[in-house]
Every structure is written in structure tokens, then in C-alpha cells.
Design an enzyme around this catalytic site. Structure first.
Site: not given
Ligand code: FPP
Length: 250
Positions: A25-26, A28-30, A38, A42, A71, A74, A136, A197
Site C-alpha cells: 500500500d501507499g 498513490g501517496r508516494w 498515481r 504503481h 476485486t 475495479w 521462491l 482489506s
Molecule cells: C496500493 O496502493 C497498491 C495497489 C492497489 C496496486 C499495487 C500494484 C503494484 C505494485 C503493481 C505491480 C504488481 C505486479 C504483480 C506487476 P494505493 O494506490 O492504494 O496507494 P494509496 O493508498 O497511497 O493511494
């Protein structure tokens, strides 16, 4: 001036989890902190995933499960959903051979329905190509939800004509997307949120949790090591008494 925490070294690990699951998680904030879109978060999160996969191999972790697309995701803007799908496709295109050479086995948990047919084929190909690797086991939770997983399991049990008296913990586990994968020992959630979550809600029954304020793109090898050291100091009780009180009279 802030002091830098001393680097932790691998020898401090007295006990290593067999299975780590991560809520990454995080992102988007990053990105927001840097004035970036955003999707840039990712992408940074994806690069970090590569570092963490390497570190897991280094620390002898056998199973790594990552929550990459739920899920509920989306419901995000179409551009973000499409961007995440494109990232998964790119990772398979560009990284699969190297992951295969490194002995990583890829597995998918969740539903492949609703993904575009090209992506579905790529995921199936990656799973098939790496099926004999065992350095792994990397489980990618994509279009995954814990409740959805349990609903699917119940439907399948009914279809298979399972009788009520046959339903046990073990049987339910065998009907989940994670059949054959041991329950996670340690679940890490980055970015400080204290929520499950809808992630591995059945399998997390006795997992140890580690929550860090660090945002996922910054959760590097040192941060993982800190989580592992923390884990190695814990006593897992599975609802029983601590070892030193175990056999005294009640
Ligand atoms: C949550 O951060 C992150 C996600 C919903 C997506 C995570 C996906 C990846 C790191 C992509 C790569 C994965 C693979 C397997 C290729 P957030 O967007 O909710 O962050 P925020 O809470 O700061 O907005």
C-alpha cells in the site's frame, strides 16, 4: 538532524517465516508527495517488487504472496485500472525469463475472468513455464478478494456434492485459490493502514502482522529485514499458552 537507524544484518534472523504476504500500500501517496500521477507510484512500486523478490530469495523465504489488484480495485478510475493491467502485462513480457532463470515459480490467485484475453493467456503461460521452479513461490493476487474466494469455494463444494459432515478446516482450505499453499506466517502492510482489506481473510487466522508507515515504493531490503527481525522475536502461540507456562497445573 535525524539519526539513521543502524542497518540490520541477516545473521540476526533466528527464525524465518516460510510464507510472507504483503499488502503493497501507499503507491498513490508516494506519487502525490512527488507531484506525479498515481501510475508513476504503481511503476515505482513494481520496481520495488523486484527488489523484494530478490531479498526474499536471499533470506530463504519459500512463499511470497502479494496483493496487487483486488476485486474492489475495479472501482478505481478506468485509466488507473488499465494502467495496472498494462503493468502486469509488461512485467510478464520483460521479467518472466529472468524470474524463471532465478527459480521463481509464479502462481495466480483470484479470478482470471474480466481480464483481457491476451493478459489471461500471458498469465497462464507464465504459470505453466515456471511450474517446476521451487526457489521462491510467488503468488500474485490479481482480481482477488478474500470473500470472493470463500464464495467460490462454497459454490464448488456444493457443485461437488460435498456433504455437511465432510466440511472441515482442511477441506475448505483445499477449495480456496490458495490450495496447497501454506497459510502466511507473516503479513506485512505498508503505509500505516491497520486494515485487512479483504486479503487472505481465511488464511490469516494465525498470521503475525507487521505494519509500517513506510510507503510501498520505499519498502526496501533493509525494511524487509527489520520486519523479519521483528518476526523472529515473536512467540507464536496459535491460541495456546506460552511455552514456559505450558505444562504447569491449572
Ligand atoms: C496500493 O496502493 C497498491 C495497489 C492497489 C496496486 C499495487 C500494484 C503494484 C505494485 C503493481 C505491480 C504488481 C505486479 C504483480 C506487476 P494505493 O494506490 O492504494 O496507494 P494509496 O493508498 O497511497 O493511494
Amino acid at each position: 538532524m535525524e539519526s539513521t537507524p543502524a542497518a540490520v544484518s541477516a545473521p540476526e534472523l533466528t527464525k524465518v517465516p516460510t510464507h510472507i504476504a504483503i499488502i503493497m500500500d501507499g503507491n498513490g501517496r508516494w506519487a502525490r508527495q512527488r507531484g506525479l500521477p498515481r501510475l508513476a507510484g504503481h511503476r515505482a512500486g513494481t520496481e520495488n517488487l523486484r527488489r523484494i523478490i530478490r531479498a526474499c530469495v536471499e533470506f530463504n523465504i519459500k512463499y511470497l504472496t502479494i496483493y496487487a489488484f483486488s476485486t474492489e480495485n475495479w472501482g478505481r478510475p478506468e485509466e488507473e485500472v488499465n494502467g495496472l493491467m498494462a503493468i502486469l502485462e509488461e512485467v510478464i513480457d520483460k521479467e518472466l525469463d529472468e524470474l524463471h532463470r532465478e527459480g521463481v515459480r509464479l502462481q495466480h490467485i483470484g479470478r482470471l475472468e474480466r481480464l483481457n484475453p491476451t493478459l489471461v493467456e500471458k498469465v497462464k503461460y507464465a504459470v505453466e513455464l515456471t511450474r517446476d521452479n521451487d526457489r521462491l513461490i510467488l503468488n500474485i493476487a490479481w482480481n482477488y478478494g478474500g470473500r470472493d474466494e470463500i464464495v467460490c469455494a462454497i459454490r464448488k463444494m456444493i457443485e461437488d456434492g460435498i456433504r455437511p459432515e465432510e466440511v472441515t478446516d482442511e477441506l475448505v482450505s483445499r477449495y480456496l485459490f490458495t490450495a496447497g499453499i501454506p497459510d502466511p506466517d507473516l503479513i506485512i502492510r505498508t503505509s500505516g493502514e491497520m486494515r485487512i482489506s479483504n486479503f487472505l481473510i481465511w488464511q490469516a487466522a494465525y498470521a503475525e502482522w507487521y505494519v509500517t508507515p513506510t510507503l510501498w515504493p520505499d519498502f526496501d531490503r533493509e525494511e524487509l529485514l527489520k520486519a523479519l527481525v521483528d518476526y523472529s522475536r515473536r512467540e507464536r502461540r496459535f491460541g495456546r499458552l506460552p511455552t514456559d507456562e505450558c505444562c504447569s497445573e491449572v
